[in-house]
Enzyme design. Structure first.
Site, mmCIF file in Angstrom:
data_model
loop_
_atom_site.group_PDB
_atom_site.id
_atom_site.type_symbol
_atom_site.label_atom_id
_atom_site.label_comp_id
_atom_site.label_asym_id
_atom_site.label_seq_id
_atom_site.Cartn_x
_atom_site.Cartn_y
_atom_site.Cartn_z
ATOM 1 N N ASP A 70 -5.596 -0.567 5.832
ATOM 2 C CA ASP A 70 -6.493 -1.011 6.895
ATOM 3 C C ASP A 70 -7.742 -0.139 6.938
ATOM 4 O O ASP A 70 -8.875 -0.633 7.037
ATOM 5 C CB ASP A 70 -5.772 -0.955 8.251
ATOM 6 C CG ASP A 70 -4.440 -1.692 8.208
ATOM 7 O OD1 ASP A 70 -4.255 -2.505 7.296
ATOM 8 O OD2 ASP A 70 -3.596 -1.454 9.084
ATOM 9 N N ALA B 282 -3.883 -9.190 16.736
ATOM 10 C CA ALA B 282 -4.053 -10.316 15.830
ATOM 11 C C ALA B 282 -3.724 -9.933 14.400
ATOM 12 O O ALA B 282 -3.759 -10.757 13.500
ATOM 13 C CB ALA B 282 -5.480 -10.836 15.912
ATOM 14 N N ASP C 222 0.825 -1.226 0.000
ATOM 15 C CA ASP C 222 0.000 0.000 0.000
ATOM 16 C C ASP C 222 0.851 1.265 0.000
ATOM 17 O O ASP C 222 0.649 2.154 -0.813
ATOM 18 C CB ASP C 222 -1.055 -0.006 1.126
ATOM 19 C CG ASP C 222 -0.502 -0.163 2.535
ATOM 20 O OD1 ASP C 222 0.704 -0.439 2.695
ATOM 21 O OD2 ASP C 222 -1.292 -0.008 3.498
HETATM 22 C C1 GLA Z 1 -0.260 -3.042 8.311
HETATM 23 C C2 GLA Z 1 -0.349 -1.587 7.873
HETATM 24 C C3 GLA Z 1 -0.912 -1.487 6.444
HETATM 25 C C4 GLA Z 1 -0.138 -2.380 5.469
HETATM 26 C C5 GLA Z 1 0.017 -3.783 6.055
HETATM 27 C C6 GLA Z 1 0.932 -4.641 5.226
HETATM 28 O O1 GLA Z 1 -1.526 -3.611 8.405
HETATM 29 O O2 GLA Z 1 -1.162 -0.872 8.755
HETATM 30 O O3 GLA Z 1 -0.924 -0.147 6.004
HETATM 31 O O4 GLA Z 1 1.092 -1.806 5.153
HETATM 32 O O5 GLA Z 1 0.523 -3.758 7.375
HETATM 33 O O6 GLA Z 1 0.436 -4.848 3.957
#
Ligand code: GLA
Length: 392
Positions: free
Chosen positions: A177, A128, A40
């Site tokens: 997320d 988690a 991302d």
């Molecule tokens: C965490 C971060 C996201 C992303 C993921 C890995 O969840 O908050 O922004 O970078 O790791 O893909």
């Protein structure tokens, strides 16, 4: 606890604490990351889904500029005013909420007409890797928008949550997320393009489900490992911008073929880090084609490749997560498995035939216990609706 029970408990605790019903209640789910890891912030692609567990935020206006925020599970309350909003060093759970409040008002919450009384409660297991913090930011954002009559689109709210993470919680995360929590749809995956910030949903066929297996390994993204991975990706992008005769701003612009040709100019570690998001982008694009054809085995194979890339190149896996993926690989009813989210602990996401769920969880629990002495938490996940206002 089911979502309805969480909501009922929150409203009843809110009434007891503040002596009135909340004016607004909003809900935001956690997420699973299905394919595309650490892409991302490299402006790449991800398949993810909102899950059927989340967080509720209940709020009412205050008569003056005071704010009270209660964590509904352990009933701790933080008190501040609209003009004293700042990152907290104690009761750090409040930072997800106060950071969101802060950026909803462009860094000037003192300009809010009044304060508020708020409380949140959720059922996402913490640590988690299911993005409980993004869920909290997104339900806060929706509830406060409704409370103050602020109009912002989903992407703008996701970015506000991300800014709260960066500046109040200290995690330099991407937008995955928050966007997954906002754009989730029942029975569907969210396919994100973080260059254009476009989010489409792709229906999953029947006869397939996700299983989350939570390792008992610590998962904390604020302790530097996440930030150092992000830094290595940015360093690599700068290097490729110098050696490739095309525009490179992020690793999204670099192909695996170019990495093979030019990696020699990078340190061994930076080259390994860069290989991961570059490969992941290619896997997500291939995965989209396979999903369209209904080729679950093909899609699942890409999930296994993704985990291998985490294990060997990005080094954001750990023994516990590897045990889960290795055990999954030996079970024919598991199409694919990989770590989900930041890594360094947390959970694995498995694509499974739901009719074999009992057999799969028994087998994985057995192998995990034999190696690590305890049992992982295992649950079937239904891709679900994204964040929304529930009341008010
Ligand atoms: C965490 C971060 C996201 C992303 C993921 C890995 O969840 O908050 O922004 O970078 O790791 O893909």
């Amino acid at each position: 606890m089911q979502n309805q029970e969480v909501y009922d408990e929150l409203v009843s605790k809110f009434e007891k604490m503040y002596g009135e019903k909340p004016q607004v209640v909003a809900y935001a789910p956690g997420r699973i990351e299905v394919l595309g890891n650490h892409t991302d912030y490299n402006e790449g692609y991800v398949f993810s889904a909102a899950i059927d567990k989340g967080t509720f935020f209940a709020v009412s206006p205050a008569a003056d500029g005071t704010c009270e925020l209660t964590a509904g599970d352990f009933m701790e309350t933080a008190k501040f005013t609209t003009s004293t909003v700042a990152p907290a060093k104690e009761m750090t759970w409040q930072n997800y909420v106060t950071g969101t409040f802060n950026w909803l008002f462009d860094g000037n919450p003192a300009s809010a007409k009044h304060g508020w009384k708020g409380m949140f409660l959720g059922n996402i297991p913490l640590g988690a890797g299911l993005s409980s913090s993004a869920a909290l930011e997104m339900c806060t954002a929706l509830a406060l928008c409704r409370l103050y009559g602020i109009e912002k689109d989903k992407t703008a709210l996701a970015k506000i949550g991300q800014k709260a993470e960066h500046t109040f919680a200290g995690c330099p995360c991407g937008l995955l997320d928050q966007a997954s929590s906002m754009y989730g749809r029942e029975g569907a995956l969210v396919k994100s393009d973080f260059r254009t910030n476009s989010f489409e949903t792709v229906s999953m066929g029947d006869g397939v489900a996700f299983m989350m297996v939570k390792s008992n390994a610590k998962h904390a993204l604020v302790d530097g490992a996440y930030a150092s991975r992000r830094q290595a990706c940015e360093d690599a992008a700068k290097y490729f911008a110098g050696v490739l005769r095309k525009k490179v701003t992020h690793l999204r612009d670099v192909t695996m073929a170019e990495w093979v040709l030019y990696r020699g100019g990078l340190s061994e570690t930076t080259a390994k880090r860069a290989a991961h998001p570059i490969g992941e982008d290619e896997r997500v694009l291939q995965g989209a084609v396979l999903l369209e054809k209904g080729d679950l085995n093909g899609f699942g194979a890409l999930m296994y490749d993704s985990h291998e890339s985490s294990r060997n190149w990005f080094e954001n896996s750990c023994e516990e997560l590897d045990t889960i993926v290795d055990a999954a690989k030996a079970i024919p009813e598991v199409y694919g498995a990989r770590l989900s989210g930041g890594g360094f602990g947390g959970s694995c996401c498995l694509l499974v035939d739901p009719s074999a769920a009992a057999k799969i969880s028994a087998q994985i629990a057995k192998e995990y216990k034999a190696k690590h002495g305890d049992e992982p938490q295992i649950s079937l996940i239904k891709p679900s609706e994204g964040a929304h206002i529930v009341a008010g």
